[in-house]
Scaffold this motif. Structure first.
Motif, PDB file in Angstrom:
ATOM      1  N   MET A 115     -27.300   2.072  52.392  1.00 53.37           N
ATOM      2  CA  MET A 115     -26.377   2.528  51.342  1.00 53.37           C
ATOM      3  C   MET A 115     -26.039   1.325  50.460  1.00 53.37           C
ATOM      4  SD  MET A 115     -22.797   4.552  51.973  1.00 53.37           S
ATOM      5  CE  MET A 115     -21.922   3.327  52.963  1.00 53.37           C
ATOM      6  N   ILE A 116     -26.233   1.471  49.163  1.00 53.91           N
ATOM      7  CA  ILE A 116     -25.973   0.360  48.234  1.00 53.91           C
ATOM      8  C   ILE A 116     -24.567   0.523  47.653  1.00 53.91           C
ATOM      9  CG2 ILE A 116     -26.811  -0.869  46.189  1.00 53.91           C
ATOM     10  CD1 ILE A 116     -28.825  -0.833  48.521  1.00 53.91           C
ATOM     11  N   LYS A 117     -23.749  -0.535  47.796  1.00 56.37           N
ATOM     12  CA  LYS A 117     -22.381  -0.483  47.263  1.00 56.37           C
ATOM     13  C   LYS A 117     -22.370  -1.009  45.840  1.00 56.37           C
ATOM     14  CE  LYS A 117     -17.561  -1.387  48.398  1.00 56.37           C
ATOM     15  NZ  LYS A 117     -16.632  -1.812  49.465  1.00 56.37           N
ATOM     16  N   LEU A 118     -21.975  -0.151  44.923  1.00 56.19           N
ATOM     17  CA  LEU A 118     -22.108  -0.438  43.491  1.00 56.19           C
ATOM     18  C   LEU A 118     -20.865  -1.078  42.900  1.00 56.19           C
ATOM     19  CD1 LEU A 118     -23.744   2.947  42.387  1.00 56.19           C
ATOM     20  CD2 LEU A 118     -24.895   0.846  43.161  1.00 56.19           C
ATOM     21  N   SER A 119     -21.111  -1.964  41.952  1.00 54.90           N
ATOM     22  CA  SER A 119     -20.023  -2.617  41.222  1.00 54.90           C
ATOM     23  C   SER A 119     -19.625  -1.775  40.018  1.00 54.90           C
ATOM     24  CB  SER A 119     -20.483  -3.988  40.729  1.00 54.90           C
ATOM     25  OG  SER A 119     -19.512  -4.531  39.866  1.00 54.90           O
ATOM     26  N   PRO A 120     -18.321  -1.664  39.760  1.00 58.11           N
ATOM     27  CA  PRO A 120     -17.875  -0.972  38.545  1.00 58.11           C
ATOM     28  C   PRO A 120     -17.932  -1.897  37.320  1.00 58.11           C
ATOM     29  CG  PRO A 120     -15.970  -1.718  39.760  1.00 58.11           C
ATOM     30  CD  PRO A 120     -17.181  -2.140  40.561  1.00 58.11           C
ATOM     31  N   ASN A 121     -18.221  -3.193  37.566  1.00 58.92           N
ATOM     32  CA  ASN A 121     -18.178  -4.170  36.475  1.00 58.92           C
ATOM     33  C   ASN A 121     -19.513  -4.222  35.729  1.00 58.92           C
ATOM     34  OD1 ASN A 121     -15.464  -5.081  37.202  1.00 58.92           O
ATOM     35  ND2 ASN A 121     -16.478  -5.860  39.030  1.00 58.92           N
ATOM     36  N   VAL A 122     -19.961  -3.054  35.285  1.00 58.31           N
ATOM     37  CA  VAL A 122     -21.236  -2.933  34.574  1.00 58.31           C
ATOM     38  C   VAL A 122     -21.063  -1.974  33.395  1.00 58.31           C
ATOM     39  CG1 VAL A 122     -22.684  -3.372  36.595  1.00 58.31           C
ATOM     40  CG2 VAL A 122     -21.950  -1.041  36.114  1.00 58.31           C
ATOM     41  N   THR A 123     -21.980  -2.055  32.460  1.00 63.35           N
ATOM     42  CA  THR A 123     -21.915  -1.174  31.296  1.00 63.35           C
ATOM     43  C   THR A 123     -22.261   0.260  31.675  1.00 63.35           C
ATOM     44  OG1 THR A 123     -22.650  -3.055  30.014  1.00 63.35           O
ATOM     45  CG2 THR A 123     -22.692  -0.905  28.904  1.00 63.35           C
ATOM     46  N   ASP A 124     -23.298   0.415  32.543  1.00 66.38           N
ATOM     47  CA  ASP A 124     -23.758   1.756  32.898  1.00 66.38           C
ATOM     48  C   ASP A 124     -24.052   1.827  34.394  1.00 66.38           C
ATOM     49  OD1 ASP A 124     -24.802   4.261  33.096  1.00 66.38           O
ATOM     50  OD2 ASP A 124     -26.598   3.863  31.894  1.00 66.38           O
ATOM     51  N   ILE A 125     -23.091   2.318  35.155  1.00 66.15           N
ATOM     52  CA  ILE A 125     -23.247   2.352  36.614  1.00 66.15           C
ATOM     53  C   ILE A 125     -24.348   3.333  37.024  1.00 66.15           C
ATOM     54  CG2 ILE A 125     -21.481   4.134  37.076  1.00 66.15           C
ATOM     55  CD1 ILE A 125     -20.595   2.286  39.481  1.00 66.15           C
ATOM     56  N   ALA A 126     -24.592   4.353  36.205  1.00 68.47           N
ATOM     57  CA  ALA A 126     -25.630   5.340  36.535  1.00 68.47           C
ATOM     58  C   ALA A 126     -27.011   4.686  36.567  1.00 68.47           C
ATOM     59  CB  ALA A 126     -25.606   6.481  35.512  1.00 68.47           C
ATOM     60  N   GLU A 127     -27.215   3.734  35.663  1.00 73.52           N
ATOM     61  CA  GLU A 127     -28.497   3.029  35.607  1.00 73.52           C
ATOM     62  C   GLU A 127     -28.728   2.235  36.898  1.00 73.52           C
ATOM     63  OE1 GLU A 127     -28.435  -0.234  32.866  1.00 73.52           O
ATOM     64  OE2 GLU A 127     -30.611  -0.317  32.664  1.00 73.52           O
ATOM     65  N   ILE A 128     -27.666   1.601  37.401  1.00 73.82           N
ATOM     66  CA  ILE A 128     -27.754   0.820  38.644  1.00 73.82           C
ATOM     67  C   ILE A 128     -28.013   1.762  39.820  1.00 73.82           C
ATOM     68  CG2 ILE A 128     -26.581  -0.845  40.137  1.00 73.82           C
ATOM     69  CD1 ILE A 128     -26.791  -2.074  37.440  1.00 73.82           C
ATOM     70  N   ALA A 129     -27.318   2.905  39.828  1.00 74.35           N
ATOM     71  CA  ALA A 129     -27.499   3.876  40.908  1.00 74.35           C
ATOM     72  C   ALA A 129     -28.930   4.402  40.936  1.00 74.35           C
ATOM     73  CB  ALA A 129     -26.505   5.031  40.741  1.00 74.35           C
ATOM     74  N   ARG A 130     -29.482   4.677  39.740  1.00 70.12           N
ATOM     75  CA  ARG A 130     -30.878   5.154  39.667  1.00 70.12           C
ATOM     76  C   ARG A 130     -31.846   4.092  40.177  1.00 70.12           C
ATOM     77  NH1 ARG A 130     -29.273   8.236  34.861  1.00 70.12           N
ATOM     78  NH2 ARG A 130     -29.420   6.315  33.672  1.00 70.12           N
ATOM     79  N   ALA A 131     -31.550   2.824  39.875  1.00 71.30           N
ATOM     80  CA  ALA A 131     -32.412   1.732  40.345  1.00 71.30           C
ATOM     81  C   ALA A 131     -32.405   1.683  41.873  1.00 71.30           C
ATOM     82  CB  ALA A 131     -31.944   0.401  39.763  1.00 71.30           C
ATOM     83  N   ALA A 132     -31.208   1.870  42.466  1.00 69.98           N
ATOM     84  CA  ALA A 132     -31.098   1.854  43.928  1.00 69.98           C
ATOM     85  C   ALA A 132     -31.867   3.027  44.529  1.00 69.98           C
ATOM     86  CB  ALA A 132     -29.626   1.911  44.346  1.00 69.98           C
ATOM     87  N   GLU A 133     -31.673   4.206  43.951  1.00 70.53           N
ATOM     88  CA  GLU A 133     -32.353   5.405  44.463  1.00 70.53           C
ATOM     89  C   GLU A 133     -33.872   5.248  44.339  1.00 70.53           C
ATOM     90  OE1 GLU A 133     -32.002   9.133  42.210  1.00 70.53           O
ATOM     91  OE2 GLU A 133     -31.763  10.198  44.107  1.00 70.53           O
ATOM     92  N   GLY A 134     -34.301   4.733  43.193  1.00 66.08           N
ATOM     93  CA  GLY A 134     -35.738   4.555  42.946  1.00 66.08           C
ATOM     94  C   GLY A 134     -36.375   3.575  43.921  1.00 66.08           C
ATOM     95  N   ALA A 135     -35.582   2.624  44.420  1.00 68.52           N
ATOM     96  CA  ALA A 135     -36.116   1.617  45.340  1.00 68.52           C
ATOM     97  C   ALA A 135     -35.972   2.033  46.800  1.00 68.52           C
ATOM     98  CB  ALA A 135     -35.410   0.277  45.096  1.00 68.52           C
ATOM     99  N   GLY A 136     -35.503   3.258  47.020  1.00 70.51           N
ATOM    100  CA  GLY A 136     -35.493   3.778  48.387  1.00 70.51           C
ATOM    101  C   GLY A 136     -34.132   3.849  49.058  1.00 70.51           C
ATOM    102  N   ALA A 137     -33.047   3.612  48.319  1.00 71.52           N
ATOM    103  CA  ALA A 137     -31.720   3.709  48.934  1.00 71.52           C
ATOM    104  C   ALA A 137     -31.494   5.123  49.466  1.00 71.52           C
ATOM    105  CB  ALA A 137     -30.634   3.358  47.920  1.00 71.52           C
ATOM    106  N   ASP A 138     -30.851   5.216  50.637  1.00 73.14           N
ATOM    107  CA  ASP A 138     -30.561   6.515  51.236  1.00 73.14           C
ATOM    108  C   ASP A 138     -29.227   7.070  50.761  1.00 73.14           C
ATOM    109  OD1 ASP A 138     -32.824   6.615  53.291  1.00 73.14           O
ATOM    110  OD2 ASP A 138     -31.909   4.658  53.664  1.00 73.14           O
ATOM    111  N   ALA A 139     -28.383   6.177  50.225  1.00 79.68           N
ATOM    112  CA  ALA A 139     -27.054   6.586  49.745  1.00 79.68           C
ATOM    113  C   ALA A 139     -26.498   5.473  48.864  1.00 79.68           C
ATOM    114  CB  ALA A 139     -26.108   6.843  50.919  1.00 79.68           C
ATOM    115  N   VAL A 140     -25.437   5.793  48.130  1.00 76.30           N
ATOM    116  CA  VAL A 140     -24.703   4.758  47.403  1.00 76.30           C
ATOM    117  C   VAL A 140     -23.212   4.902  47.735  1.00 76.30           C
ATOM    118  CG1 VAL A 140     -26.272   4.384  45.452  1.00 76.30           C
ATOM    119  CG2 VAL A 140     -24.574   6.239  45.339  1.00 76.30           C
TER     120      VAL A 140
END
Lengths: 256, 303
Positions: free
Chosen positions: B162-187
């Motif tokens: 599970m990747i823990k995401l930072s809110p200190n970004v312009t577009d958190i959805a983009e980071i979440a998609r990157a995690a999912e695309g690289a095989g993350a099981d959850a965020v």
């Protein structure tokens, strides 16, 4: 076992400007509290962080704290009245030891005198001879001397400006006491420079010394590590809220 | 009573309320207040490969309905956790989520391998700590770096990642998609928001570290919005956190798209906060005659 509950203020009075004594009817806490422990008080709905305040006395179901108004939280607390209810978690922390042999000296600096009253009473109950050395800025800041006088075998008061008691800080009278006979322990609470001076003096005289530290806290129960300080020759961190607030002076890293 | 069971990244949880990393130590302290088996799970204090002493004090400052912290990942290191802390947590019937922070991509992988072998239930990858200089948030604000860390941990772990995401970004959805695309099981989201408080008398920041991470009730609306954004961007499960104090706060987070929630700062106010949140969710479900908490996830009805 600490309790978190809503308790009623049964007494409240000003001891000096912006120094308030507040008593709660808090049976669970009062009956299990030890000298040197503190309670964690919620100061209004908008403030998520409780304020840690040392216990200065217990009597039956009642528990007394003495605090200085320092910011918005303590100002909120000071604006409560007798009969109002306050959310308290406690008793928390590791207090003063109680297995000493010989006479005890309690040293309190400013608001740090408050927990030392509880410590003096606890030591007295264990049949120790107790001498108090209290230091304040000026006569207007002097608190609790009558209460210490009633409990202790000896009491020395100092003020920085000499307006009450001896002029100067607690160091000179403490040194004099330590030179006259062998005491069992010195217990202290107050500003860090005072604690450091007391600890160094005790180290020279080879007297067991315990000091109560103050640090900004979060949880108050040891989980969040906000109040952790470097201890034990700088080798590891101790939590002021859980491992302290009272520490063996030898463990403290004064430049940490 | 409504059913609180949740399946998250293939793992069964007895209820959807966890404790947020960094607010709960390794469970020992709050274990004195209640049975940890009451919790859905415990996200442990952030672990690093080597022990860390953290940042200088003061490490905390109160703000309106919130707080800033700059603890700086003080922890005994991953090996000591496995030796001394994990066996304690394993005495309870609750899920254990190990939170890891690496200085390098390979360090993330090494820690994941050790913890996966040691038998934690999920590995939460902290790419979003605002209080450390190396690692931490520098990974979490770049989608390519997040993908790289995710792949490395995924490759080394036998348990869900599970990747823990930072809110200190312009577009958190983009980071979440990157995690999912690289095989993350959850965020999981959100980590703390960067903030600063200045003492107007000394003109110095209250925190010795100058800046810190903002948490508490003040951040709940930010977290709810970001969970909703991420829910619309990925299909992997979401652990939602940020300012949850009550059952209704948690329901908001679930409606926004979270599958489970974590309680953080509220622990400091009320030692039994996670149980209050769990009971509050159950009460809401019963009042609304909803059979299972899983029905809430993502059920917000947008205007």
């Amino acid at each position: 076992m600490p309790t978190q509950a809503i308790y009623t203020i049964s007494d409240m009075r000003n001891l000096a400007e912006d120094v308030i004594s507040m008593t709660f009817i808090a049976p669970e806490i009062a009956r299990s509290a030890a000298a040197g422990q503190f309670i964690h008080i919620k100061c209004g709905h908008s403030r998520p962080l409780r304020r840690p305040i040392s216990i200065s006395d217990v009597s039956g179901d009642k528990l007394t704290v003495i605090f200085e108004v320092r910011g918005a939280g303590t100002r909120w607390l000071a604006s409560r009245d007798i009969g109002r209810k306050v959310d308290i978690l406690g008793p928390l922390g590791h207090g003063f030891g109680d297995t000493f042999s010989g006479g005890i000296i309690v040293v309190g600096g400013g608001i740090g005198a408050a927990p030392m009253l509880f410590a003096a009473k606890a030591a007295k109950r264990k049949a120790h001879s107790v001498t108090a050395v209290l230091g304040f800025r000026s006569q207007a800041n002097v608190i609790l001397t009558d209460e210490f006088d009633a409990v202790c075998d000896g009491l020395v008061t100092t003020t920085d400006d000499g307006t009450a008691g001896l002029r100067g800080n607690v160091s000179a009278p403490l040194e004099e006491l330590l030179n006259t006979k062998k005491y069992g322990a010195v217990l202290a609470c107050g500003p860090k420079p005072m604690l450091r001076a007391v600890a160094e003096m005790c180290a020279i005289h080879k007297i067991h010394c315990e000091i109560s530290l103050e640090e900004r806290m979060g949880c108050g129960v040891g989980a969040c590590l906000v109040c952790a300080c470097l201890m034990h020759n700088g080798e590891r961190m101790s939590r002021v809220c859980k491992d302290g607030p009272v520490f063996d002076a030898k463990e403290v890293v004064w430049n940490g | 009573m409504a059913d609180l069971h949740v399946s998250f990244a293939g793992i069964a949880f007895k209820n959807p309320v966890l404790t947020a990393s960094g607010t709960f130590g390794f469970g020992r302290e709050y274990g004195e207040y209640y049975d940890l088996s009451e919790l859905g799970g415990v996200c442990v204090k952030g672990l690093t490969a080597a022990p860390r002493l953290g940042n200088p004090a003061p490490r905390i400052a109160e703000t309106a309905m919130g707080m800033l912290n700059s603890v700086g990942l003080q922890n005994p290191g991953v090996d000591e956790f496995i030796r001394a802390e994990l066996p304690f947590l394993r005495r309870y019937d609750t899920r254990v989520i190990a939170n890891i922070s690496g200085n390098t991509v390979s360090e993330y992988g090494e820690m994941a391998a050790k913890l996966s072998d040691a038998g934690v239930d999920i590995i939460e990858v902290n790419v979003s700590c605002p209080n450390v200089h190396a690692g931490g948030m520098q990974f979490g604000t770049d989608p390519r770096a997040v993908a790289e860390v995710t792949r490395e941990v995924r490759r080394n772990s036998r348990v869900p990642v599970m990747i823990k995401l930072s809110p200190n970004v312009t577009d958190i959805a983009e980071i979440a998609r990157a995690a999912e695309g690289a095989g993350a099981d959850a965020v999981s989201l959100i980590n703390t928001l960067l903030g600063m408080k200045i003492d107007v008398n000394t003109r110095k920041p209250v925190l010795a570290n100058n800046t810190g991470g903002l948490s508490g009730a003040a951040v709940l609306p930010v977290a709810v919005k970001m969970v909703w954004q991420v829910r619309n961007a990925v299909s992997i499960p979401i652990l939602g956190m940020g300012g949850i104090f009550t059952g209704e706060d948690a329901v908001e987070m679930l409606l926004a798209g979270a599958d489970m929630v974590a309680v953080g700062t509220a622990n400091f106010t009320y030692p039994d906060a996670p149980l209050r949140v769990r009971d509050g969710i159950a009460k809401y479900l019963d009042a609304k005659k909803i059979r299972s908490v899983t029905e809430l996830s993502g059920a917000v009805e947008m205007h």
